[in-house]
Design an enzyme around this catalytic site. Structure first.
Site, PDB file in Angstrom:
ATOM      1  N   ASP A  84      20.408 104.771 -38.195  1.00 59.75           N
ATOM      2  CA  ASP A  84      19.953 103.415 -37.891  1.00 59.75           C
ATOM      3  C   ASP A  84      19.694 102.709 -39.221  1.00 59.75           C
ATOM      4  OD1 ASP A  84      19.072 101.323 -36.194  1.00 59.75           O
ATOM      5  OD2 ASP A  84      17.019 102.054 -36.214  1.00 59.75           O
ATOM      6  N   LYS A  89      24.554 102.794 -36.165  1.00 61.63           N
ATOM      7  CA  LYS A  89      24.254 101.361 -35.995  1.00 61.63           C
ATOM      8  C   LYS A  89      24.361 100.728 -37.378  1.00 61.63           C
ATOM      9  CE  LYS A  89      20.742 101.350 -32.352  1.00 61.63           C
ATOM     10  NZ  LYS A  89      19.289 101.159 -32.127  1.00 61.63           N
ATOM     11  N   GLU A 126      22.420 114.690 -37.041  1.00 57.55           N
ATOM     12  CA  GLU A 126      21.480 113.675 -36.561  1.00 57.55           C
ATOM     13  C   GLU A 126      22.084 112.928 -35.378  1.00 57.55           C
ATOM     14  OE1 GLU A 126      18.753 112.735 -35.923  1.00 57.55           O
ATOM     15  OE2 GLU A 126      17.813 111.476 -37.438  1.00 57.55           O
ATOM     16  N   ASP A 127      21.237 112.490 -34.469  1.00 58.05           N
ATOM     17  CA  ASP A 127      21.719 111.745 -33.300  1.00 58.05           C
ATOM     18  C   ASP A 127      22.251 110.371 -33.687  1.00 58.05           C
ATOM     19  OD1 ASP A 127      19.197 110.747 -33.970  1.00 58.05           O
ATOM     20  OD2 ASP A 127      18.276 111.225 -32.048  1.00 58.05           O
ATOM     21  N   ASP A 164      15.809 109.406 -27.075  1.00 60.50           N
ATOM     22  CA  ASP A 164      14.711 109.116 -26.150  1.00 60.50           C
ATOM     23  C   ASP A 164      14.174 107.704 -26.292  1.00 60.50           C
ATOM     24  OD1 ASP A 164      13.459 109.590 -28.749  1.00 60.50           O
ATOM     25  OD2 ASP A 164      11.572 109.520 -27.644  1.00 60.50           O
ATOM     26  N   PHE A 208      19.293  99.273 -28.189  1.00 57.44           N
ATOM     27  CA  PHE A 208      18.524 100.507 -28.105  1.00 57.44           C
ATOM     28  C   PHE A 208      19.151 101.431 -27.067  1.00 57.44           C
ATOM     29  CE2 PHE A 208      15.032 103.391 -27.363  1.00 57.44           C
ATOM     30  CZ  PHE A 208      14.595 103.611 -28.659  1.00 57.44           C
ATOM     31  N   VAL A 209      19.531 102.632 -27.510  1.00 54.36           N
ATOM     32  CA  VAL A 209      20.225 103.563 -26.613  1.00 54.36           C
ATOM     33  C   VAL A 209      19.395 104.821 -26.355  1.00 54.36           C
ATOM     34  CG1 VAL A 209      22.564 102.771 -27.141  1.00 54.36           C
ATOM     35  CG2 VAL A 209      21.506 104.513 -28.592  1.00 54.36           C
ATOM     36  N   ARG A 251      16.047 111.903 -22.625  1.00 53.96           N
ATOM     37  CA  ARG A 251      16.851 112.755 -23.505  1.00 53.96           C
ATOM     38  C   ARG A 251      17.901 113.536 -22.714  1.00 53.96           C
ATOM     39  NH1 ARG A 251      14.452 112.836 -28.613  1.00 53.96           N
ATOM     40  NH2 ARG A 251      12.184 112.812 -28.681  1.00 53.96           N
ATOM     41  N   LYS A 292      13.743 115.691 -32.407  1.00 54.05           N
ATOM     42  CA  LYS A 292      14.315 116.472 -31.334  1.00 54.05           C
ATOM     43  C   LYS A 292      15.661 115.905 -30.899  1.00 54.05           C
ATOM     44  CE  LYS A 292       9.597 116.548 -29.643  1.00 54.05           C
ATOM     45  NZ  LYS A 292       8.710 115.871 -28.693  1.00 54.05           N
ATOM     46  N   GLY A 293      15.939 114.671 -31.326  1.00 48.95           N
ATOM     47  CA  GLY A 293      17.077 113.926 -30.805  1.00 48.95           C
ATOM     48  C   GLY A 293      18.428 114.584 -30.987  1.00 48.95           C
TER      49      GLY A 293
HETATM   50  P1  IMP Z   1      16.571 105.548 -39.220  1.00 49.03           P
HETATM   51  O1  IMP Z   1      15.646 106.244 -40.157  1.00 49.03           O
HETATM   52  O2  IMP Z   1      16.202 104.105 -39.034  1.00 49.03           O
HETATM   53  O3  IMP Z   1      18.025 105.719 -39.558  1.00 49.03           O
HETATM   54  O4  IMP Z   1      16.272 106.121 -37.796  1.00 49.03           O
HETATM   55  C1  IMP Z   1      16.847 107.220 -37.284  1.00 49.03           C
HETATM   56  C2  IMP Z   1      16.014 107.686 -36.111  1.00 49.03           C
HETATM   57  O5  IMP Z   1      15.558 106.596 -35.333  1.00 49.03           O
HETATM   58  C3  IMP Z   1      16.836 108.537 -35.182  1.00 49.03           C
HETATM   59  O6  IMP Z   1      16.672 109.875 -35.484  1.00 49.03           O
HETATM   60  C4  IMP Z   1      16.290 108.199 -33.825  1.00 49.03           C
HETATM   61  O7  IMP Z   1      15.274 109.119 -33.495  1.00 49.03           O
HETATM   62  C5  IMP Z   1      15.668 106.850 -33.959  1.00 49.03           C
HETATM   63  N1  IMP Z   1      16.491 105.778 -33.340  1.00 49.03           N
HETATM   64  C6  IMP Z   1      17.153 104.793 -33.963  1.00 49.03           C
HETATM   65  N2  IMP Z   1      17.811 104.017 -33.090  1.00 49.03           N
HETATM   66  C7  IMP Z   1      17.558 104.528 -31.876  1.00 49.03           C
HETATM   67  C8  IMP Z   1      17.990 104.163 -30.542  1.00 49.03           C
HETATM   68  O8  IMP Z   1      18.742 103.212 -30.289  1.00 49.03           O
HETATM   69  N3  IMP Z   1      17.515 104.948 -29.535  1.00 49.03           N
HETATM   70  C9  IMP Z   1      16.698 106.029 -29.743  1.00 49.03           C
HETATM   71  N4  IMP Z   1      16.297 106.402 -30.963  1.00 49.03           N
HETATM   72  C10 IMP Z   1      16.719 105.654 -32.024  1.00 49.03           C
HETATM   73 MG    MG Z   2      15.586 111.366 -33.985  1.00 47.28          MG
END
Ligand code: IMP
Ligand code: MG
Length: 177
Positions: free
Chosen positions: A100, A128, A96-97, A156, A149-150, A162, A40-41
């Site tokens: 990470d 990140k 995508e938000d 969220d 962590f944001v 959110r 949902k982000g």
């Molecule tokens: P990845 O698969 O590790 O790249 O994760 C991406 C997902 O992790 C994003 O869609 C977010 O939902 C979540 N995420 C990663 N870092 C944060 C953060 O700092 N705050 C909130 N959600 C995060």
């Molecule tokens: Mg997300």
């Protein structure tokens, strides 16, 4: 009590999203694009970004299981909601938000490639970079941020925050520390 510290203001976000929309408009000049938001982000980012793109834009949504209630990635990614229609031959931008570890977008890129789109790009508001474990990068990236962590602007913590208009670092919460 969670403590929040503003990292990126709503004004900075608005300016950056406008810039990203301009670039997308120029890159796809005259062609239709499909924006696919990762639920949902990415919904708030999608809503703002779409209105900064002067093209024939349509929306779709996809959902994967990721973080659960805390900040730690489970490792396994599962498709929770598939696309409504085929993306074959279309210009697709995955919205995508935050990038990470990169595992989510790597997984989604593979899902999308199977549709054989004409083009496939990634738009991520936040990046990140230091957390990346998968070899993936965003084509349109808003802000590189440190490993904190944001929340806010769609992001969220356990489904909360959110709706914050600014992007904030969540501090003094044992689960995110
Ligand atoms: P990845 O698969 O590790 O790249 O994760 C991406 C997902 O992790 C994003 O869609 C977010 O939902 C979540 N995420 C990663 N870092 C944060 C953060 O700092 N705050 C909130 N959600 C995060
Ligand atoms: Mg997300």
């Amino acid at each position: 009590m969670d403590k929040l510290r503003v990292l990126i203001t709503r004004q900075q976000i608005a300016a950056k999203v406008a810039e990203m929309g301009k670039r997308i408009t120029a890159d796809f000049a005259g062609q239709p694009v499909v924006l696919i938001a990762v639920l949902k982000g990415a919904t708030i980012f999608l809503a703002d970004l779409a209105r900064q793109i002067q093209l024939d834009v349509s929306f779709d949504f996809i959902a994967v299981s990721s973080y659960g209630s805390a900040k730690h990635q489970s490792g396994e990614i599962k498709l929770m909601k598939d696309l409504d229609r085929s993306m074959e031959g279309r210009n697709v931008i995955l919205v995508e938000d935050i990038l990470d570890t990169g595992l989510t977008l790597t997984y989604l890129k593979n899902v999308l490639q199977a549709h054989r789109p004409k083009t496939l790009r990634i738009a991520a508001l936040l990046d990140k970079i230091s957390r990346r474990t998968a070899p993936i990068h965003g084509d349109y990236v808003g802000f590189a941020i440190p490993d904190e962590f944001v929340v806010g602007y769609g992001l969220d913590f356990a489904e909360r925050y959110r709706n914050l208009p600014d992007i904030c670092v969540l501090e003094s919460c044992p689960e995110t520390g």
